[in-house]
Design a protein around this motif. Structure first.
Motif, PDB file in Angstrom:
ATOM      1  N   ARG A  18      68.199  47.604   8.741  1.00 25.67           N
ATOM      2  CA  ARG A  18      67.071  46.817   8.239  1.00 25.67           C
ATOM      3  C   ARG A  18      66.106  46.567   9.389  1.00 25.67           C
ATOM      4  NH1 ARG A  18      68.581  41.617   5.257  1.00 25.67           N
ATOM      5  NH2 ARG A  18      69.691  41.181   7.177  1.00 25.67           N
ATOM      6  N   ALA A  19      64.803  46.539   9.067  1.00 22.58           N
ATOM      7  CA  ALA A  19      63.787  46.329  10.102  1.00 22.58           C
ATOM      8  C   ALA A  19      62.714  45.376   9.591  1.00 22.58           C
ATOM      9  CB  ALA A  19      63.163  47.661  10.498  1.00 22.58           C
ATOM     10  N   CYS A  20      62.031  44.741  10.520  1.00 22.60           N
ATOM     11  CA  CYS A  20      60.928  43.832  10.212  1.00 22.60           C
ATOM     12  C   CYS A  20      59.800  44.637   9.559  1.00 22.60           C
ATOM     13  CB  CYS A  20      60.448  43.158  11.494  1.00 22.60           C
ATOM     14  SG  CYS A  20      58.983  42.141  11.289  1.00 22.60           S
ATOM     15  N   LYS A  21      59.203  44.104   8.495  1.00 18.08           N
ATOM     16  CA  LYS A  21      58.121  44.803   7.799  1.00 18.08           C
ATOM     17  C   LYS A  21      56.865  44.927   8.650  1.00 18.08           C
ATOM     18  CE  LYS A  21      58.692  43.974   2.882  1.00 18.08           C
ATOM     19  NZ  LYS A  21      58.074  43.319   1.730  1.00 18.08           N
ATOM     20  N   PHE A  22      56.678  44.001   9.596  1.00 18.02           N
ATOM     21  CA  PHE A  22      55.458  44.011  10.390  1.00 18.02           C
ATOM     22  C   PHE A  22      55.613  44.807  11.684  1.00 18.02           C
ATOM     23  CE2 PHE A  22      52.528  42.049  13.507  1.00 18.02           C
ATOM     24  CZ  PHE A  22      51.342  42.386  12.893  1.00 18.02           C
ATOM     25  N   CYS A  23      56.608  44.475  12.496  1.00 14.59           N
ATOM     26  CA  CYS A  23      56.706  45.101  13.818  1.00 14.59           C
ATOM     27  C   CYS A  23      57.794  46.164  13.917  1.00 14.59           C
ATOM     28  CB  CYS A  23      56.926  44.039  14.896  1.00 14.59           C
ATOM     29  SG  CYS A  23      58.542  43.251  14.839  1.00 14.59           S
ATOM     30  N   GLY A  24      58.677  46.249  12.928  1.00 18.06           N
ATOM     31  CA  GLY A  24      59.708  47.277  12.943  1.00 18.06           C
ATOM     32  C   GLY A  24      60.933  46.934  13.770  1.00 18.06           C
ATOM     33  N   ALA A  25      61.040  45.723  14.288  1.00 23.26           N
ATOM     34  CA  ALA A  25      62.211  45.313  15.075  1.00 23.26           C
ATOM     35  C   ALA A  25      63.428  45.247  14.158  1.00 23.26           C
ATOM     36  CB  ALA A  25      61.959  43.958  15.723  1.00 23.26           C
ATOM     37  N   PRO A  26      64.597  45.620  14.670  1.00 24.12           N
ATOM     38  CA  PRO A  26      65.798  45.607  13.825  1.00 24.12           C
ATOM     39  C   PRO A  26      66.207  44.183  13.445  1.00 24.12           C
ATOM     40  CG  PRO A  26      66.375  46.147  16.083  1.00 24.12           C
ATOM     41  CD  PRO A  26      64.887  46.111  16.020  1.00 24.12           C
ATOM     42  N   ILE A  27      66.736  44.046  12.227  1.00 22.05           N
ATOM     43  CA  ILE A  27      67.245  42.772  11.731  1.00 22.05           C
ATOM     44  C   ILE A  27      68.759  42.899  11.629  1.00 22.05           C
ATOM     45  CG2 ILE A  27      67.254  41.186   9.770  1.00 22.05           C
ATOM     46  CD1 ILE A  27      64.392  42.084   9.179  1.00 22.05           C
ATOM     47  N   PRO A  28      69.489  41.944  12.174  1.00 21.57           N
ATOM     48  CA  PRO A  28      70.962  42.037  12.149  1.00 21.57           C
ATOM     49  C   PRO A  28      71.508  42.094  10.725  1.00 21.57           C
ATOM     50  CG  PRO A  28      70.243  40.257  13.579  1.00 21.57           C
ATOM     51  CD  PRO A  28      69.031  40.759  12.876  1.00 21.57           C
ATOM     52  N   ASP A  29      72.642  42.778  10.573  1.00 20.70           N
ATOM     53  CA  ASP A  29      73.275  42.913   9.257  1.00 20.70           C
ATOM     54  C   ASP A  29      73.698  41.564   8.684  1.00 20.70           C
ATOM     55  OD1 ASP A  29      72.972  45.611   9.485  1.00 20.70           O
ATOM     56  OD2 ASP A  29      75.030  45.993  10.135  1.00 20.70           O
ATOM     57  N   HIS A  30      74.091  40.653   9.538  1.00 21.28           N
ATOM     58  CA  HIS A  30      74.607  39.377   9.055  1.00 21.28           C
ATOM     59  C   HIS A  30      73.520  38.339   8.807  1.00 21.28           C
ATOM     60  CE1 HIS A  30      78.674  40.730   9.452  1.00 21.28           C
ATOM     61  NE2 HIS A  30      78.436  41.120  10.692  1.00 21.28           N
ATOM     62  N   ALA A  31      72.265  38.702   8.997  1.00 18.21           N
ATOM     63  CA  ALA A  31      71.171  37.805   8.634  1.00 18.21           C
ATOM     64  C   ALA A  31      71.103  37.733   7.120  1.00 18.21           C
ATOM     65  CB  ALA A  31      69.853  38.310   9.204  1.00 18.21           C
TER      66      ALA A  31
END
Length: 142
Positions: A18-31
């Protein structure tokens, strides 16, 4: 919001990619599953980094630009009306309106009476136009 770590390694996992819609930074699985943006952060100077707000500001940019153009045009007309009032007073002719480029069709709101009198509203001003003698009365209006 506390972020969960994987029990084995003590680090975040990113297997779902998963990644941020704006900057593309990865989002942790457990978020949380609905998380689509990076969390809001502040740097040492107090500057905010908010991907969610930035993303939505980009999406509504065309509407904001149209509104800014409309507001700018109305403010310019207001300043021309004020200058006209200083030079010629509260009763002017159509030629004076044309000279100062005050177009009655660029008003915020207008009303035509059955007698043919046109009332136009601009920022802080109202112009009542008599179509027969081409005299326009300008009054202050909130």
């Amino acid at each position: 919001m506390k972020k969960k770590f994987t029990e084995k390694t003590g680090k975040f996992s990113y297997l779902l990619k998963r990644a941020c819609k704006f900057c593309g930074a990865p989002i942790p699985d457990h978020a949380h599953a609905t998380t689509e943006y990076c969390p809001k952060t502040y740097d040492e100077n107090g500057k905010v980094r908010d991907c969610k707000s930035s993303f939505h500001r980009e999406n509504d940019k065309p509407e904001r630009e149209i509104q800014a153009e409309y507001n700018g045009r109305n403010k310019a007309i207001k300043s021309r009306i004020e200058y006209l009032l200083q030079k010629h007073g509260y009763q002017v002719t159509t030629e004076m309106l044309d000279t100062y480029e005050i177009m009655l069709n660029e008003c915020i709101k207008y009303q035509v009476d059955p007698s043919g009198t046109l009332t136009t509203h601009f920022l802080n001003y109202q112009i009542v136009s008599n179509p027969f003698n081409k005299i326009h009365k300008i009054t202050y209006h909130d």
